[in-house]
Each structure stands twice: as C-alpha cells, then as structure tokens.
Design an enzyme around this catalytic site. Structure first.
Site, PDB file in Angstrom:
ATOM      1  N   ASN A   9      70.742  43.068   9.942  1.00 36.25           N
ATOM      2  CA  ASN A   9      70.092  44.429   9.585  1.00 36.25           C
ATOM      3  C   ASN A   9      70.801  44.694   7.978  1.00 36.25           C
ATOM      4  O   ASN A   9      71.864  45.253   8.122  1.00 36.25           O
ATOM      5  CB  ASN A   9      70.286  45.532  10.474  1.00 36.25           C
ATOM      6  CG  ASN A   9      69.925  46.648   9.883  1.00 36.25           C
ATOM      7  OD1 ASN A   9      69.236  47.057   9.029  1.00 36.25           O
ATOM      8  ND2 ASN A   9      70.582  47.757  10.605  1.00 36.25           N
ATOM      9  N   LYS A  11      70.002  46.879   6.120  1.00 39.62           N
ATOM     10  CA  LYS A  11      69.964  48.495   5.768  1.00 39.62           C
ATOM     11  C   LYS A  11      69.407  48.518   4.280  1.00 39.62           C
ATOM     12  O   LYS A  11      68.377  47.663   4.114  1.00 39.62           O
ATOM     13  CB  LYS A  11      71.017  49.292   5.886  1.00 39.62           C
ATOM     14  CG  LYS A  11      71.790  48.624   7.296  1.00 39.62           C
ATOM     15  CD  LYS A  11      72.920  49.462   7.787  1.00 39.62           C
ATOM     16  CE  LYS A  11      73.696  49.035   8.968  1.00 39.62           C
ATOM     17  NZ  LYS A  11      74.746  49.954   9.418  1.00 39.62           N
ATOM     18  N   HIS A  95      67.193  52.641  15.743  1.00 31.56           N
ATOM     19  CA  HIS A  95      68.557  52.592  15.505  1.00 31.56           C
ATOM     20  C   HIS A  95      69.204  53.741  15.286  1.00 31.56           C
ATOM     21  O   HIS A  95      68.575  54.856  14.876  1.00 31.56           O
ATOM     22  CB  HIS A  95      68.458  51.700  13.985  1.00 31.56           C
ATOM     23  CG  HIS A  95      69.950  51.386  13.300  1.00 31.56           C
ATOM     24  ND1 HIS A  95      70.796  52.277  12.906  1.00 31.56           N
ATOM     25  CD2 HIS A  95      70.385  50.044  13.483  1.00 31.56           C
ATOM     26  CE1 HIS A  95      72.023  51.577  12.536  1.00 31.56           C
ATOM     27  NE2 HIS A  95      71.816  50.245  12.855  1.00 31.56           N
ATOM     28  N   GLU A  97      70.879  54.960  12.984  1.00 29.61           N
ATOM     29  CA  GLU A  97      70.877  55.831  11.706  1.00 29.61           C
ATOM     30  C   GLU A  97      69.561  56.544  11.678  1.00 29.61           C
ATOM     31  O   GLU A  97      69.375  57.506  10.943  1.00 29.61           O
ATOM     32  CB  GLU A  97      71.059  54.767  10.535  1.00 29.61           C
ATOM     33  CG  GLU A  97      72.506  54.434  10.397  1.00 29.61           C
ATOM     34  CD  GLU A  97      72.759  53.236   9.842  1.00 29.61           C
ATOM     35  OE1 GLU A  97      71.826  52.464   9.211  1.00 29.61           O
ATOM     36  OE2 GLU A  97      73.972  52.699   9.978  1.00 29.61           O
ATOM     37  N   GLU A 167      74.196  49.410  20.863  1.00 26.40           N
ATOM     38  CA  GLU A 167      75.157  49.539  19.537  1.00 26.40           C
ATOM     39  C   GLU A 167      75.801  51.154  19.725  1.00 26.40           C
ATOM     40  O   GLU A 167      75.179  52.289  19.498  1.00 26.40           O
ATOM     41  CB  GLU A 167      74.028  49.866  18.227  1.00 26.40           C
ATOM     42  CG  GLU A 167      73.277  48.331  18.026  1.00 26.40           C
ATOM     43  CD  GLU A 167      73.162  48.355  16.700  1.00 26.40           C
ATOM     44  OE1 GLU A 167      73.573  47.309  15.993  1.00 26.40           O
ATOM     45  OE2 GLU A 167      72.609  49.128  15.950  1.00 26.40           O
ATOM     46  N   GLY A 173      79.457  50.199  11.505  1.00 25.83           N
ATOM     47  CA  GLY A 173      80.101  50.518  10.255  1.00 25.83           C
ATOM     48  C   GLY A 173      81.322  51.182  10.130  1.00 25.83           C
ATOM     49  O   GLY A 173      81.846  51.414   9.014  1.00 25.83           O
ATOM     50  N   SER A 212      79.985  46.660  14.262  1.00 22.48           N
ATOM     51  CA  SER A 212      81.360  46.106  13.579  1.00 22.48           C
ATOM     52  C   SER A 212      81.611  44.728  13.899  1.00 22.48           C
ATOM     53  O   SER A 212      82.620  44.179  13.986  1.00 22.48           O
ATOM     54  CB  SER A 212      82.617  47.054  13.469  1.00 22.48           C
ATOM     55  OG  SER A 212      82.292  48.192  12.919  1.00 22.48           O
TER      56      SER A 212
HETATM   57  C1  PEP Z   1      74.002  47.927  12.485  1.00 22.02           C
HETATM   58  O1  PEP Z   1      73.713  48.511  11.542  1.00 22.02           O
HETATM   59  O2  PEP Z   1      72.987  47.924  13.313  1.00 22.02           O
HETATM   60  C2  PEP Z   1      75.347  47.473  12.583  1.00 22.02           C
HETATM   61  C3  PEP Z   1      75.819  47.036  13.692  1.00 22.02           C
HETATM   62  O3  PEP Z   1      76.159  47.777  11.622  1.00 22.02           O
HETATM   63  P1  PEP Z   1      77.655  46.920  11.308  1.00 22.02           P
HETATM   64  O4  PEP Z   1      77.709  45.583  11.714  1.00 22.02           O
HETATM   65  O5  PEP Z   1      77.915  47.134  10.013  1.00 22.02           O
HETATM   66  O6  PEP Z   1      78.625  47.826  12.235  1.00 22.02           O
END
Ligand code: PEP
Length: 250
Positions: A9, A11, A95, A97, A167, A173, A212
C-alpha cells in the site's frame, strides 16, 4: 493450504516516474515467486501506468479505497467499477487512515466492500484496534464489530471472496509491530468469527497482517499458522525490502 498474499500500500507517495520504476522492479522479483500472490496498491492516478508496466507479470493491481456508491455526482470519488475497468482485482476497504482521517464508519466500509464485490473485486477488509482499545482489552470487541458490519451484508459466496487484513492501528507506520503470537491470536479470533457464520468458508479466507512489517520481522510473522501474508505500507516503497518481505511468505 492458503496461498500467501503480500500487498503493498503506497498510500499517497511517489511520482509517476517512480511508480513505473517500482512496479517494474516488483514485477521482476514476482516472476521468481510463483508461490505468492504479490499485489500493489498505487495512488489512483498511477494505477493505469502500473497496469501497463505489469503487463503479463504475476502482480495483482489494487485500489487503496473505493467509493461506497456506484456512479454519479460524487466529486473526487472513484468507484469499484472504475478500478476493475483499469485492471484492479482487489481493493482495500476500511484502512485505519480512511476510518480516522476521513471518518469512514463500519457501515460505509461495508458499503464499499459490497460495491467492490459487485464490481468483481476482492475487498481487503482492514480491521484493527487502537492502542487505547488494546489497553482496555477491547481488541476482540473492536475487530469483531468491524468485521461483523461487513459480514452482515454478505452471503456465503461473497464471504468466500473477501480477504481480511488485521492492522493494529498502533503498529501502522510506527515501527511497533504486534508480536507474532499477538497477531496469530487475533487472526485466529477473526477466523472463528467467519467460521461462526460459514464454517466451510472460514478455512480458506486469507487473513493478512499489517503494521510495520519489515524484512527483519516478516518471516516470524508469516510463520504463524493463521497469518497468510501481509499488507505492507512503508516498506513497499522500496523494491528490495518489499520483495524480501514477499520472499518471507514462501
Ligand atoms: C499500512 O499502511 O497498511 C501499513 C501497514 O503501513 P506500515 O507497513 O508502514 O506500518
């Protein structure tokens, strides 16, 4: 045996030129990984470019979100049908966000999942608790509520086509990752919830972990029996790191 799925992803990052380079690099690596479904979710405006670069390479194209409506006067929105039209086979819905920054609630996420399925896409339904919810021992209640909202609207065939991404919000992040055991426990809980509705579907539903994931922790996470791959944010912007994570899923 569920086939691993690792999706990147991006973003809102990159440029058209960088997108093409990234996709080309991922395609090269994915050709050596026939055991893994490799997917990429570029920003909308680069999806067509990405599809062009992918050509016949074994890389799936996905959207980062889609509209919770079909067509019409919804300035700025992109429908699931449009994503399918430009070559996407999956789309992220819910998601964290989108939930936190754009106020998407469970009902809207469920609408999006429904339109994605109607358009022929697999919705990757993202669920996860905040740190406060985890500390209040509300992890299961939170992900159950989020998943139930989607499952309430799906019949058995539709349920068989979804992917779930667990998640934890506190891990996205932040450099903090759920331990493999923590991830596995929530994945097992989510699978039980699917099984409570459709026992025969549950064993085949893929549940990805996101938060992460990096090359140095991916193998341990993916080794867990309930973890069927990953949703990768930051590390998917680096071809080498992303492919190392994909390799860890084999
Ligand atoms: C995400 O945005 O779905 C995500 C898991 O980000 P990151 O891997 O940067 O934590």
């Amino acid at each position: 045996m569920r086939r691993p799925f690792v999706a990147g992803n991006w973003k809102m990052n990159g440029s058209r030129a960088r997108a093409r380079v990234l996709v080309a690099g991922v395609c090269e690596g994915a050709r050596e990984l026939p055991e893994v479904d490799v997917g990429l979710c570029p920003p909308f405006v680069y999806v067509t470019d990405a599809g062009e670069v992918i050509g016949d390479a074994p890389v799936r194209l996905g959207g980062q979100t889609c509209a919770g409506v079909e067509y019409g006067a919804f300035t700025g929105e992109v429908s699931a049908y449009m994503l399918a039209d430009v070559g996407c086979s999956f789309v992220l819905v819910g998601h964290s966000e989108r939930r936190m920054l754009y106020g998407e609630d469970d009902a809207e996420v469920a609408e999006k999942a429904g339109f994605a399925l109607a358009a022929g896409l697999s919705p990757v339904v993202c669920v996860g608790e905040t740190l406060a919810e985890r500390e209040a021992e509300q992890t299961e209640a939170t992900v159950e509520r989020q998943l139930d909202a989607v499952m309430d609207r799906l019949d058995r065939d539709a349920l068989a086509r979804i992917v779930i991404a667990y998640e934890p919000v506190w891990a996205i992040g932040t450099g903090r990752t759920a331990t493999p055991a923590q991830a596995n426990a929530v994945h097992a809980f989510l699978r039980e919830r699917v099984a409570a509705r459709e026992p025969e579907v549950a064993a085949g539903v893929r549940i990805l972990y996101g938060g992460s994931v990096k090359p140095d922790n991916a193998a341990a996470l993916f080794a867990e029996p309930e973890v069927d791959g990953g949703l990768i944010g930051g590390a998917s912007l680096d071809v080498g790191q992303f492919l190392d994570i994909c390799r860890a899923a084999v």
